[in-house]
Design a protein around this motif. Structure first.
Motif, PDB file in Angstrom:
ATOM      1  N   THR A  14       0.825  -1.207   0.000  1.00 12.90           N
ATOM      2  CA  THR A  14       0.000   0.000   0.000  1.00 12.90           C
ATOM      3  C   THR A  14       0.859   1.257   0.000  1.00 12.90           C
ATOM      4  OG1 THR A  14      -0.153   0.385   2.411  1.00 12.90           O
ATOM      5  CG2 THR A  14      -1.608  -1.295   1.464  1.00 12.90           C
ATOM      6  N   LEU A  46     -10.752  -0.361   0.891  1.00  8.65           N
ATOM      7  CA  LEU A  46     -11.300  -0.295  -0.467  1.00  8.65           C
ATOM      8  C   LEU A  46     -12.818  -0.483  -0.489  1.00  8.65           C
ATOM      9  CD1 LEU A  46      -8.664  -2.271  -2.577  1.00  8.65           C
ATOM     10  CD2 LEU A  46      -8.772   0.171  -2.048  1.00  8.65           C
ATOM     11  N   TYR A  66     -14.536   3.438  -6.191  1.00  2.00           N
ATOM     12  CA  TYR A  66     -13.736   2.268  -5.831  1.00  2.00           C
ATOM     13  C   TYR A  66     -12.423   2.256  -6.610  1.00  2.00           C
ATOM     14  CZ  TYR A  66     -12.157  -2.590  -5.877  1.00  2.00           C
ATOM     15  OH  TYR A  66     -11.389  -3.719  -5.806  1.00  2.00           O
ATOM     16  N   LEU A  67     -12.481   2.515  -7.905  1.00  2.00           N
ATOM     17  CA  LEU A  67     -11.260   2.548  -8.713  1.00  2.00           C
ATOM     18  C   LEU A  67     -10.286   3.598  -8.187  1.00  2.00           C
ATOM     19  CD1 LEU A  67     -12.630   2.240 -12.371  1.00  2.00           C
ATOM     20  CD2 LEU A  67     -11.501   0.481 -11.005  1.00  2.00           C
ATOM     21  N   VAL A  70      -8.649   2.306  -5.059  1.00  2.00           N
ATOM     22  CA  VAL A  70      -7.599   1.322  -5.335  1.00  2.00           C
ATOM     23  C   VAL A  70      -6.279   2.030  -5.617  1.00  2.00           C
ATOM     24  CG1 VAL A  70      -6.801  -0.435  -6.957  1.00  2.00           C
ATOM     25  CG2 VAL A  70      -9.147  -0.497  -6.129  1.00  2.00           C
ATOM     26  N   THR A  74      -3.410   1.631  -2.846  1.00  2.00           N
ATOM     27  CA  THR A  74      -2.379   0.663  -3.244  1.00  2.00           C
ATOM     28  C   THR A  74      -1.368   1.205  -4.248  1.00  2.00           C
ATOM     29  OG1 THR A  74      -3.637  -0.287  -5.102  1.00  2.00           O
ATOM     30  CG2 THR A  74      -4.084  -1.162  -2.901  1.00  2.00           C
ATOM     31  N   LEU A 122     -11.706  -4.530 -13.714  1.00  3.88           N
ATOM     32  CA  LEU A 122     -11.887  -4.043 -12.348  1.00  3.88           C
ATOM     33  C   LEU A 122     -13.081  -3.102 -12.257  1.00  3.88           C
ATOM     34  CD1 LEU A 122     -10.530  -4.293  -9.577  1.00  3.88           C
ATOM     35  CD2 LEU A 122      -9.256  -2.197 -10.110  1.00  3.88           C
ATOM     36  N   VAL A 141     -15.737  -7.371  -1.531  1.00  5.54           N
ATOM     37  CA  VAL A 141     -14.529  -6.559  -1.747  1.00  5.54           C
ATOM     38  C   VAL A 141     -13.406  -7.022  -0.834  1.00  5.54           C
ATOM     39  CG1 VAL A 141     -13.543  -4.249  -1.526  1.00  5.54           C
ATOM     40  CG2 VAL A 141     -15.779  -4.546  -2.583  1.00  5.54           C
ATOM     41  N   GLU A 145      -9.911  -9.072  -1.985  1.00  4.39           N
ATOM     42  CA  GLU A 145      -8.591  -8.520  -1.667  1.00  4.39           C
ATOM     43  C   GLU A 145      -7.756  -9.532  -0.885  1.00  4.39           C
ATOM     44  OE1 GLU A 145      -6.092  -5.646  -2.722  1.00  4.39           O
ATOM     45  OE2 GLU A 145      -8.246  -5.561  -3.116  1.00  4.39           O
ATOM     46  N   GLU A 234      -3.134  -8.173  -9.130  1.00  3.15           N
ATOM     47  CA  GLU A 234      -4.125  -7.428  -9.907  1.00  3.15           C
ATOM     48  C   GLU A 234      -5.151  -8.356 -10.561  1.00  3.15           C
ATOM     49  OE1 GLU A 234      -4.265  -4.074  -9.850  1.00  3.15           O
ATOM     50  OE2 GLU A 234      -2.603  -4.232  -8.445  1.00  3.15           O
ATOM     51  N   ARG A 237      -7.551  -9.821  -7.874  1.00  6.83           N
ATOM     52  CA  ARG A 237      -8.586  -8.880  -7.424  1.00  6.83           C
ATOM     53  C   ARG A 237      -9.733  -8.806  -8.424  1.00  6.83           C
ATOM     54  NH1 ARG A 237      -5.803  -4.137  -7.312  1.00  6.83           N
ATOM     55  NH2 ARG A 237      -5.309  -4.231  -5.086  1.00  6.83           N
TER      56      ARG A 237
END
Length: 251
Positions: A14, A46, A66-67, A70, A74, A122, A141, A145, A234, A237
């Motif tokens: 992160t 997230l 949400y995007l 992320v 992260t 995503l 979610v 993760e 990635e 997720r």
């Protein structure tokens, strides 16, 4: 030991200001179970945008939030692994040629296509999650993760680094037997949406996608380097989100 390993994991996974120390990094690099443990923290952060679904916001807005979360939480370091893997996948040559491409800073068509697919996947997954009941959405979610991070633990435990580097700092210190504790840490995430199996679907989908990506890239590159860790995270997720929505829809 646990808190030190978790701290090191959060530094690696992160952009949170937890502070880097050699002791924390050393504890993390020797503790694959810290990957999914950190996944609970990252997943909780997230999942916050999906709380706004109760305020009547459009699902598309929640998915976009949400995007953004992320990226904010992260960063894009792991997405770079997707880009490098995409470029390596389209190279005509042997494993040595593909590994050479990983060192090239030039962004090729393979990288653009791979990143575009992951970001689109995503976003569409987040759109589907935003349409779920809030409690289930939060569970999916977090489980996705945790599953993605369990996939990274699988890379550390099962992968073999082709050369000294970031990947070797994990693979050189972990054994296949270390995967069981990592999966044990991840398993409770499957119950977060109980009695709905959506969280189980998200966790299982993310882990399966991570292991599948590891096997594919290992065959492609002849080992597991830092880019493989990023790509597994990635892809895991994305698949985890979609799997959670699919399981909820079919259950």
């Amino acid at each position: 030991m646990v808190l030190s390993a978790l701290r090191g994991a959060l530094v690696f996974l992160t952009r949170l200001p937890v502070g880097h120390t050699d002791a924390a990094w050393g504890a993390f690099s020797e503790s694959p179970w810290a990957f999914p443990l950190a996944g609970y923290v990252v997943g909780a952060l997230l999942s916050v945008p999906f709380l706004f679904g109760t305020a009547g916001l459009p699902v598309s807005t929640v998915a976009l939030a949400y995007l953004l979360a992320v990226v904010a939480v992260t960063g894009i370091n792991h997405l770079d692994g997707v880009a490098d893997a995409g470029d390596a996948a389209v190279v005509h040559g042997d494993r040595a040629d593909r590994r050479e491409v990983l060192k090239d800073t030039t962004v090729g068509v393979g990288a653009v296509a791979a990143v575009a697919l992951v970001v689109a996947g995503l976003g569409l997954g987040a759109l589907g999650v935003a349409g779920l009941p809030v409690r289930v959405a939060l569970a999916v979610v977090v489980a996705a993760e945790v599953g993605a991070k369990a996939g990274m633990a699988a890379v550390a435990c099962l992968g073999v680094a082709p050369h000294d580097g970031l990947g070797a700092q994990f693979t050189g210190r972990a054994a296949s037997t270390d995967l069981a504790p990592a999966l044990a840490v991840a398993l409770p995430a499957a119950l977060l949406s109980w009695p709905s199996p959506a969280a189980f679907g998200a966790l299982a989908g993310a882990v399966a996608a991570g292991v599948g990506t590891l096997r594919w890239l290992t065959g492609l590159l002849g080992g597991a380097n830092g880019d493989v860790f990023g790509a597994v995270n990635e892809v895991g997720r994305v698949v985890g989100l979609h799997a959670g929505v699919v399981v909820w829809t079919l259950s």
